[in-house]
Design a protein around this motif. Structure first.
Motif, short mmCIF file in Angstrom:
data_model
loop_
_atom_site.label_atom_id
_atom_site.label_comp_id
_atom_site.label_asym_id
_atom_site.label_seq_id
_atom_site.Cartn_x
_atom_site.Cartn_y
_atom_site.Cartn_z
N PHE A 133 0.83 -1.21 0.00
CA PHE A 133 0.00 0.00 0.00
C PHE A 133 0.86 1.25 0.00
O PHE A 133 0.64 2.17 -0.79
CB PHE A 133 -0.93 0.01 1.22
N GLU A 134 1.82 1.30 0.91
CA GLU A 134 2.66 2.49 1.04
C GLU A 134 3.41 2.78 -0.25
O GLU A 134 3.52 3.92 -0.69
CB GLU A 134 3.70 2.31 2.17
N SER A 135 3.94 1.72 -0.87
CA SER A 135 4.84 1.98 -1.99
C SER A 135 4.11 2.08 -3.32
O SER A 135 4.61 2.69 -4.25
CB SER A 135 5.92 0.91 -2.06
N LEU A 136 2.91 1.50 -3.42
CA LEU A 136 2.19 1.60 -4.69
C LEU A 136 1.21 2.76 -4.72
O LEU A 136 0.58 3.04 -5.72
CB LEU A 136 1.50 0.27 -5.02
N ASP A 137 1.03 3.44 -3.59
CA ASP A 137 0.21 4.65 -3.59
C ASP A 137 1.06 5.81 -3.08
O ASP A 137 1.05 6.12 -1.90
CB ASP A 137 -1.03 4.48 -2.71
N VAL A 138 1.81 6.40 -3.96
CA VAL A 138 2.70 7.50 -3.57
C VAL A 138 2.07 8.82 -3.98
O VAL A 138 1.85 9.08 -5.17
CB VAL A 138 4.09 7.34 -4.24
N GLN A 139 1.77 9.64 -2.99
CA GLN A 139 1.21 10.96 -3.30
C GLN A 139 2.24 11.81 -4.01
O GLN A 139 3.43 11.70 -3.72
CB GLN A 139 0.80 11.66 -2.00
N PRO A 140 1.81 12.69 -4.91
CA PRO A 140 2.78 13.61 -5.51
C PRO A 140 3.44 14.42 -4.40
O PRO A 140 2.75 14.92 -3.51
CB PRO A 140 1.92 14.50 -6.42
N PRO A 141 4.76 14.51 -4.42
CA PRO A 141 5.47 15.18 -3.32
C PRO A 141 5.16 16.68 -3.31
O PRO A 141 5.08 17.30 -4.37
CB PRO A 141 6.93 14.93 -3.64
#
Lengths: 193, 193
Positions: free
Chosen positions: B65-73
Motif C-alpha cells: 500500500f505504502e509503496s504503490l500509492d505514492v502521493q505527488p510530493p
C-alpha cells in the motif's frame, strides 16, 4: 424483496430477533461466512420459519439494514425543515455509525459488494436512498436561504455523509453533536445565529 | 515495519512483483484468505525470499500500500501550492480510487480492520498520513487567502477525502477532474478566477 408486515406480536418479535441475529452473524462471520442455519441458532427461530419470511441471505440482510436503520421521517408538520433537517439527518447517520450492530456490519457488506453484484446493487441503492433525504433537505435549506445559493446539494450530501462514513470505516474519528456542527459549518458555511 | 531498499535491479523487480501479487491476492481472497504461498505462486518469487524481505502478511500488505500509492510530493520549488496543491492531491486520490488494484483491495482491508487490531492500526495510520498532506495544503490555501479564513482544514480534508472514498466504497460515483472541481468548490467555496 418483500418486507414482512407482521401483525401478530409473536411473529413481530421473531422477525425482530431474526433481523438482529442476521446483523450479528454478518458482523462476526462476514457475508461469505453467513449461514441462515447459524441465524436460526442465534435467534432461536426455526430455519423453515426464516425461509418463509425471507428468500435467502441477501433478502434477510437487506431487510435487516432497511428496518433497523430508519431515518427520522421528514416532511411532517412538526419536524424540522431545511438546515435543521440536515442537522437531524447527520445526527442520525453519526449515531448509526457509532451503533455497534449496524456499523459493525458495514465493512462486511462493503467487502461483499466488491465481489457480488447483487450485494453491490443493494448497498448502492440503500446508500443512495439514505443520501437522497439529505439532498432534499439541502435543497430546502438552499431555497430557504439558509445556505449559499450556489451550493450543490448532491455534492454537499456526498461530502457530509462521506466524512462520517469514511470516518467510521478508515479512521478513529467519531462525530458527536459538536463535531457535526463543525462539519456542517465547514461544508455549508456558518449557520445563521 | 521495514521497507526493503533494493539496489540490485533484479531484486527491485522481484520486490515490485511481490507487492503487486500481494495486492492481487488481497483483492481476490480477502485478508482472511491471504496466503504468502499464493503470493509466491502469483509473483514467481520463492516464499523464502518473500520472508527475507517481509516478516509476514501485514508487513507485506502495508508495504505494498505504502509503496504503490505514492502521493505527488509537495513542498518542492516547482510544485503547486495552496489550493492548486489541494486539487493535485484530490486528483491523486480519485485516480487511486479508480485504479483497480489499489482500490480493489480497500474493501478487504476495511473488513479486516474490523476484526484485527493490527490491520486497523495500519489502515488508520495510512489514511491519517495521506489525509495530513491534504490538511497541510488546505492550511496553506487558507494562509494564502484562497479559501475563507474560518475554514477548518481538518474537517475540510475529511469532507473531501470522505466524499471520494465513500463514493468508491458505497456508490457508483467516480470523480473525474470536472467532478473534483465541483466537489472542491462545494466544500471550499468557488476558486478565484
Amino acid at each position: 424483496m418483500t418486507t414482512p408486515q407482521p401483525r401478530d406480536p409473536r411473529i413481530e418479535r421473531s422477525v425482530r430477533l431474526v433481523r438482529e441475529a442476521a446483523l450479528a452473524e454478518l458482523a462476526e462471520r462476514g457475508y461469505g461466512g453467513f449461514r441462515i442455519e447459524s441465524v436460526a441458532r442465534r435467534s432461536g427461530v426455526a430455519k423453515s420459519t426464516i425461509y418463509r419470511h425471507w428468500s435467502g441471505r441477501l433478502a434477510l440482510v437487506a431487510d435487516a439494514f432497511e428496518s433497523l436503520d430508519v431515518q427520522p421521517p421528514g416532511g411532517g408538520d412538526a419536524g424540522p425543515v431545511g438546515r435543521a433537517r440536515v442537522a437531524e439527518l447527520l445526527l442520525h447517520l453519526a449515531a448509526a455509525m457509532r451503533d455497534s450492530t449496524l456499523s459493525g456490519c458495514l465493512p462486511a457488506l462493503v467487502e461483499a459488494a466488491e465481489h457480488d453484484g447483487d450485494v453491490r446493487r443493494f448497498l448502492h441503492r440503500f446508500s443512495a436512498g439514505r443520501r437522497q433525504a439529505l439532498v432534499d433537505a439541502l435543497q430546502e435549506a438552499r431555497e430557504a436561504g439558509e445556505v449559499r445559493a450556489d451550493l450543490d446539494p448532491e455534492d454537499a450530501a456526498l461530502a457530509l455523509s462521506g466524512a462520517i462514513i469514511y470516518g467510521r470505516l478508515m479512521t478513529d474519528l467519531r462525530f458527536d453533536a459538536e463535531a457535526l456542527d463543525r462539519l456542517a459549518a465547514t461544508v455549508l458555511g456558518p449557520a445563521a445565529p
